[in-house]
Design a protein around this motif. Structure first.
Motif, PDB file in Angstrom:
ATOM      1  N   SER A  93       7.479   9.807 -15.509  1.00 11.98           N
ATOM      2  CA  SER A  93       8.907   9.571 -15.360  1.00 11.98           C
ATOM      3  C   SER A  93       9.364   8.437 -16.264  1.00 11.98           C
ATOM      4  O   SER A  93      10.416   8.514 -16.910  1.00 11.98           O
ATOM      5  N   HIS A  94       8.567   7.379 -16.328  1.00  6.80           N
ATOM      6  CA  HIS A  94       8.916   6.236 -17.172  1.00  6.80           C
ATOM      7  C   HIS A  94       8.889   6.607 -18.648  1.00  6.80           C
ATOM      8  O   HIS A  94       9.847   6.337 -19.389  1.00  6.80           O
ATOM      9  N   ILE A  95       7.807   7.242 -19.080  1.00 10.36           N
ATOM     10  CA  ILE A  95       7.652   7.570 -20.493  1.00 10.36           C
ATOM     11  C   ILE A  95       8.711   8.577 -20.953  1.00 10.36           C
ATOM     12  O   ILE A  95       9.227   8.495 -22.073  1.00 10.36           O
ATOM     13  N   ASN A  96       9.069   9.519 -20.090  1.00 16.09           N
ATOM     14  CA  ASN A  96      10.047  10.543 -20.459  1.00 16.09           C
ATOM     15  C   ASN A  96      11.489  10.037 -20.425  1.00 16.09           C
ATOM     16  O   ASN A  96      12.406  10.729 -20.859  1.00 16.09           O
ATOM     17  N   SER A  97      11.685   8.847 -19.907  1.00 18.35           N
ATOM     18  CA  SER A  97      13.025   8.261 -19.875  1.00 18.35           C
ATOM     19  C   SER A  97      13.262   7.460 -21.153  1.00 18.35           C
ATOM     20  O   SER A  97      12.368   7.295 -21.979  1.00 18.35           O
ATOM     21  N   VAL A  98      14.469   6.934 -21.287  1.00 21.95           N
ATOM     22  CA  VAL A  98      14.783   6.068 -22.432  1.00 21.95           C
ATOM     23  C   VAL A  98      14.775   4.608 -21.989  1.00 21.95           C
ATOM     24  O   VAL A  98      15.256   3.732 -22.698  1.00 21.95           O
ATOM     25  N   CYS A  99      14.192   4.362 -20.832  1.00 20.99           N
ATOM     26  CA  CYS A  99      14.231   3.023 -20.249  1.00 20.99           C
ATOM     27  C   CYS A  99      12.981   2.221 -20.598  1.00 20.99           C
ATOM     28  O   CYS A  99      11.907   2.769 -20.831  1.00 20.99           O
ATOM     29  N   ILE A 115       6.504  -2.124  -6.984  1.00 24.35           N
ATOM     30  CA  ILE A 115       5.657  -1.394  -7.935  1.00 24.35           C
ATOM     31  C   ILE A 115       6.524  -1.059  -9.144  1.00 24.35           C
ATOM     32  O   ILE A 115       7.640  -0.551  -8.981  1.00 24.35           O
ATOM     33  N   TYR A 116       6.002  -1.296 -10.356  1.00 25.20           N
ATOM     34  CA  TYR A 116       6.813  -1.160 -11.563  1.00 25.20           C
ATOM     35  C   TYR A 116       5.988  -0.562 -12.699  1.00 25.20           C
ATOM     36  O   TYR A 116       4.755  -0.605 -12.696  1.00 25.20           O
ATOM     37  N   VAL A 117       6.712  -0.031 -13.703  1.00 25.83           N
ATOM     38  CA  VAL A 117       6.114   0.290 -14.999  1.00 25.83           C
ATOM     39  C   VAL A 117       6.982  -0.385 -16.053  1.00 25.83           C
ATOM     40  O   VAL A 117       8.218  -0.268 -16.030  1.00 25.83           O
ATOM     41  N   LEU A 118       6.351  -1.094 -16.968  1.00 30.72           N
ATOM     42  CA  LEU A 118       7.070  -1.838 -18.004  1.00 30.72           C
ATOM     43  C   LEU A 118       6.537  -1.475 -19.380  1.00 30.72           C
ATOM     44  O   LEU A 118       5.337  -1.223 -19.548  1.00 30.72           O
ATOM     45  N   ASN A 119       7.419  -1.476 -20.365  1.00 30.81           N
ATOM     46  CA  ASN A 119       6.991  -1.364 -21.749  1.00 30.81           C
ATOM     47  C   ASN A 119       6.511  -2.729 -22.227  1.00 30.81           C
ATOM     48  O   ASN A 119       7.060  -3.763 -21.828  1.00 30.81           O
ATOM     49  N   PRO A 120       5.504  -2.763 -23.101  1.00 32.40           N
ATOM     50  CA  PRO A 120       4.933  -4.051 -23.518  1.00 32.40           C
ATOM     51  C   PRO A 120       5.921  -4.961 -24.239  1.00 32.40           C
ATOM     52  O   PRO A 120       5.772  -6.187 -24.197  1.00 32.40           O
ATOM     53  N   GLU A 121       6.950  -4.390 -24.895  1.00 31.30           N
ATOM     54  CA  GLU A 121       7.920  -5.243 -25.596  1.00 31.30           C
ATOM     55  C   GLU A 121       8.710  -6.132 -24.651  1.00 31.30           C
ATOM     56  O   GLU A 121       9.281  -7.151 -25.073  1.00 31.30           O
ATOM     57  N   LEU A 122       8.727  -5.788 -23.357  1.00 36.20           N
ATOM     58  CA  LEU A 122       9.431  -6.638 -22.394  1.00 36.20           C
ATOM     59  C   LEU A 122       8.693  -7.949 -22.134  1.00 36.20           C
ATOM     60  O   LEU A 122       9.273  -8.874 -21.567  1.00 36.20           O
ATOM     61  N   ILE A 146       0.865  -1.177   0.000  1.00 29.83           N
ATOM     62  CA  ILE A 146       0.000   0.000   0.000  1.00 29.83           C
ATOM     63  C   ILE A 146       0.901   1.226   0.000  1.00 29.83           C
ATOM     64  O   ILE A 146       1.829   1.326   0.799  1.00 29.83           O
ATOM     65  N   SER A 147       0.627   2.150  -0.909  1.00 29.77           N
ATOM     66  CA  SER A 147       1.470   3.331  -1.014  1.00 29.77           C
ATOM     67  C   SER A 147       0.623   4.534  -1.402  1.00 29.77           C
ATOM     68  O   SER A 147      -0.402   4.402  -2.068  1.00 29.77           O
ATOM     69  N   MET A 148       1.086   5.710  -1.015  1.00 23.98           N
ATOM     70  CA  MET A 148       0.460   6.962  -1.408  1.00 23.98           C
ATOM     71  C   MET A 148       1.143   7.556  -2.637  1.00 23.98           C
ATOM     72  O   MET A 148       1.113   8.757  -2.877  1.00 23.98           O
ATOM     73  N   ILE A 149       1.747   6.735  -3.457  1.00 26.12           N
ATOM     74  CA  ILE A 149       2.504   7.169  -4.617  1.00 26.12           C
ATOM     75  C   ILE A 149       1.630   7.938  -5.605  1.00 26.12           C
ATOM     76  O   ILE A 149       0.439   7.660  -5.759  1.00 26.12           O
ATOM     77  N   ASP A 150       2.228   8.906  -6.282  1.00 25.91           N
ATOM     78  CA  ASP A 150       1.580   9.660  -7.352  1.00 25.91           C
ATOM     79  C   ASP A 150       1.773   8.863  -8.644  1.00 25.91           C
ATOM     80  O   ASP A 150       2.795   8.970  -9.313  1.00 25.91           O
ATOM     81  N   TYR A 151       0.783   8.052  -9.013  1.00 24.66           N
ATOM     82  CA  TYR A 151       0.937   7.155 -10.155  1.00 24.66           C
ATOM     83  C   TYR A 151       1.120   7.883 -11.486  1.00 24.66           C
ATOM     84  O   TYR A 151       1.933   7.441 -12.321  1.00 24.66           O
ATOM     85  N   PRO A 152       0.406   8.987 -11.756  1.00 22.82           N
ATOM     86  CA  PRO A 152       0.674   9.702 -13.005  1.00 22.82           C
ATOM     87  C   PRO A 152       2.112  10.214 -13.092  1.00 22.82           C
ATOM     88  O   PRO A 152       2.714  10.199 -14.173  1.00 22.82           O
ATOM     89  N   ASP A 153       2.672  10.664 -11.974  1.00 22.21           N
ATOM     90  CA  ASP A 153       4.057  11.129 -11.996  1.00 22.21           C
ATOM     91  C   ASP A 153       5.013   9.980 -12.285  1.00 22.21           C
ATOM     92  O   ASP A 153       5.987  10.137 -13.022  1.00 22.21           O
ATOM     93  N   LEU A 154       4.736   8.815 -11.696  1.00 27.87           N
ATOM     94  CA  LEU A 154       5.545   7.630 -11.983  1.00 27.87           C
ATOM     95  C   LEU A 154       5.487   7.290 -13.466  1.00 27.87           C
ATOM     96  O   LEU A 154       6.522   7.012 -14.092  1.00 27.87           O
ATOM     97  N   LEU A 155       4.297   7.317 -14.040  1.00 28.78           N
ATOM     98  CA  LEU A 155       4.143   7.000 -15.463  1.00 28.78           C
ATOM     99  C   LEU A 155       4.876   8.015 -16.333  1.00 28.78           C
ATOM    100  O   LEU A 155       5.552   7.645 -17.303  1.00 28.78           O
TER     101      LEU A 155
END
Length: 342
Positions: free
Chosen positions: A231-237, A280-287, A220-229
């Motif tokens: 961060s992921h999309i704006n990275s090259v990861c 908690i993770y965000v993954l690209n579908p190609e993975l 359980i977390s109070m994380i800001d999920y849109p900010d996490l997303l």
């Protein structure tokens, strides 16, 4: 919290100036004892301009939506969503303004990115607690852990879920059903055998075509999920792992010496900080192509395997409230802290 005293406000231009200076899109109107009188928003100004009724009397909404300051944050967010509001005024038992909860557009968005919840674990470390009840269905603050997870995502505009189940799956599915009662869409993937915290992703290749979240069903977390997303999309990861600082204090004096065993320093009870996996993770579908079929496979294995192939993954620092409910002590602590955080 942007406020004006009604007794000092006789000119509508003062309200508009306060709106402009505050930059929050609202001004709460209070009396000299801070008792709430009304609310003015940018939308009220536009309405009065269109109706040619621009005055203090017409600007102020004298019956704004309110909640008691003692209500949970989740309840306040739920009320904002249901009433399609951007601000909620929190008042005490005397009607005095205590706080204003303002939400940005993320809360009202409808993101297409899906959320995968890994809910197939045995929860064996919780002992008797999970003999009858699967871990995601253990109650924290009066509702199952998995409800907290779903509601947090939903309140940020993520409404499409895939839940991987195995142990006592019928308990989870009978409670959540298709998600309609929770304002979300839920589909299930069943692990015929336990597949770890990543293995079940091999069963979802046709279901995920955008960057997606993966979360364990016991965090359980109070994380800001849109900010996490973002961060992921704006990275090259291709993958993002949420991490949390974990401090370890050595309860002794630590001896430091040189190569000749000559003591050079003694550090009393030093504390070392480490980044730990928050589940908690965000993954690209190609993975998904990297996930082996019909195999027990944990998420750390995926991050290690893609690193060996030169596929980049990043960490996302989690500073908000977070707890992993892995043992009975964690379960008791989560229920104790729920009063403050949930």
């Amino acid at each position: 919290m942007i406020t004006l005293q009604r007794t000092n406000t006789s000119d509508y231009r003062e309200i508009i100036e306060a709106l402009n200076q505050g930059g929050q899109g609202y001004v709460a109107i209070v009396d000299d004892k801070h008792k709430l009188i009304g609310l003015v928003t940018d939308g009220d100004v536009r309405r009065c301009l269109l109706d040619n009724t621009l005055s203090v009397t017409h600007l102020i909404n004298m019956t704004p939506a309110t909640c008691l300051v003692t209500e949970s944050y989740e309840y306040v967010i739920q009320q904002l969503n249901e009433k399609h509001l951007k601000q909620m005024l929190l008042v005490d038992s005397n009607g005095c303004l205590a706080e204003v909860v303002s939400l940005d557009a993320n809360v009202f968005a409808n993101h297409k990115n899906k959320v995968v919840i890994m809910a197939g674990g045995l929860g064996s470390r919780l002992g008797e607690l999970t003999k009858v009840t699967p871990k995601p269905m253990l109650h924290i603050a009066g509702k199952p852990i998995i409800s907290h997870i779903i509601e947090r995502f939903r309140n940020y505009g993520f409404r499409d879920f895939i839940i991987s189940t195995n142990y006592k799956k019928e308990v989870i599915e009978d409670f959540l059903k298709n998600g309609r009662e929770f304002g979300v869409n839920i589909e299930y993937v069943n692990e015929n055998t336990r597949m770890g915290t990543a293995g079940a992703l091999s069963l979802m290749r046709e279901k995920l075509d955008l960057p997606f979240f993966v979360t364990n069903a016991d965090v359980i977390s109070m994380i800001d999920y849109p900010d996490l997303l973002r961060s992921h999309i704006n990275s090259v990861c291709h993958a993002t792992m949420c991490v949390r600082n974990y401090d370890c204090t050595i309860p002794f004096g630590v001896i430091q010496s040189d190569n000749n065993d000559i003591i050079t320093d003694i550090v009393e009870k030093p504390t070392h900080s480490y980044s730990i996996n928050a589940g908690i993770y965000v993954l690209n579908p190609e993975l998904l192509a990297e996930i082996p079929d019909n195999t027990f496979y944990d998420m750390p294995n995926l991050f290690l395997d893609i690193a060996k192939k030169g596929i980049m993954a990043q960490k996302y620092q989690l500073n908000d409230y977070w707890i992993d409910i892995g043992n009975p002590d964690d379960y008791l602590l989560a229920n104790k802290e729920a009063v403050e955080f949930l």
